[in-house]
Enzyme design. Sequence first.
Site, PDB file in Angstrom:
ATOM      1  CB  SER A  18      -0.959  -0.029   1.198  1.00  0.00           C
ATOM      2  OG  SER A  18      -1.860   1.050   1.151  1.00  0.00           O
ATOM      3  CB  THR A  19       1.284   4.085   2.371  1.00  0.00           C
ATOM      4  OG1 THR A  19      -0.108   4.089   2.645  1.00  0.00           O
ATOM      5  CG2 THR A  19       1.803   5.507   2.294  1.00  0.00           C
TER       6      THR A  19
ATOM      7  CG  HIS B 107      -4.048  -1.025  -0.857  1.00  0.00           C
ATOM      8  ND1 HIS B 107      -3.848  -0.973   0.505  1.00  0.00           N
ATOM      9  CD2 HIS B 107      -4.529  -2.267  -1.118  1.00  0.00           C
ATOM     10  CE1 HIS B 107      -4.207  -2.133   1.047  1.00  0.00           C
ATOM     11  NE2 HIS B 107      -4.615  -2.937   0.073  1.00  0.00           N
TER      12      HIS B 107
ATOM     13  CG  MET C  38      -2.477   3.175   5.418  1.00  0.00           C
ATOM     14  SD  MET C  38      -3.103   4.849   5.683  1.00  0.00           S
ATOM     15  CE  MET C  38      -4.328   4.942   4.370  1.00  0.00           C
TER      16      MET C  38
ATOM     17  CG  ASP D 162      -5.605  -5.727   2.278  1.00  0.00           C
ATOM     18  OD1 ASP D 162      -6.222  -6.777   2.527  1.00  0.00           O
ATOM     19  OD2 ASP D 162      -5.405  -5.313   1.125  1.00  0.00           O
TER      20      ASP D 162
END
Length: 360
Positions: A174-175, A200, A293, A296
């Site tokens: 993600s991030t 993401h 973050m 998931d």
Amino acid sequence: MAATRRIRVLVIDDSALIRSLLRTIIDQSDDLTCVGVAPDPLVAREMIRQLDPDVLTLDVEMPRMDGLDFLEKLMRLRPMPVVMVSSLTERASEVTLRALELGAVDVLTKPRLDISAGVEAAADEIRDKIRAAAHARLRLPATPGARAARAAAPRPAPAMRYATTDKLLAIGASTGGTEAIKEILAALRADAPGVLIAQHMPERFTRSFAERLDKLSPLTVREAVHGERILTGHAYVAPGHSHLKVSRSGACYVAELSDAPPVNRHRPSVDVLFASVAAVAGPNAAGALLTGMGRDGAQGLLAMRRAGAYTVAQDESSCVVYGMPREAVLIDAATEVLALDRIAARLMEALRQPPSAANR
């Protein structure tokens, strides 16, 4: 007990409506405060000096100075967490990916229709991304000399030998993940087993992301298409609108796309990908959970490990945001916890070993 200091946010956007909406959303939270808004980078430059914000939200396309030019100067002269605000267009997605390369932490997307309702619907996500940015470990862009040296470095020989040809590699992030995934794919060999990626990322951005990876990796990288075979030497990025899963058709692995509801607030979800890999490939797979973050992917990585796969979580020191890998470590989902620059080699080593030896 002393009150917790609020995260100070400066909003930079040429749209008065977006500035107003973001200010309202930020100020609705007890731990965030909007210290100012600026219509362009030239005004923002002075406000940064005066207000000393913790996080910037920065529009990609603005008058007087392009957001990308401003970001490049900012990260060179006064590095700080930046969340890019981008429209959902092909050009904006390419520019935003470049912004992430330059050191921006994350991206927010502007709705195409009914901007007010769309931004308000995303209020929780906006606040979460600002919080994550405030605590992110900044990754500064490489100097031109370092980039040139990296480009000139010889590629490893392509010949590899795996315990079986029935292998899969799954990656979730993600991030901070766009750069982390890029680093891993650039270090793989051209005959690596098929790679499935859940990052993401907004719809329309994933195709540009796959095209960028294709230019920088020995693998052929594309956005995944429903029903296509998973081939050796290829990597498949989950589209921003769908979950990516893998199924079996005879001797072949096949990509499946699903518009089922978000999982852990995400579609694509890393948990969905990892769970399908655990069920279909079991000990013939390896999984890597990278920076990001939230949580998931942690349960999916655990499912992979329990199915006999080798699993790795990125370590805290090399993560932009140590969220998803941390959750995996807490539930013992990772066979190993490694710095980003060690993950690619270890994944390939694990996939060359018999399954029982890889997941020790």
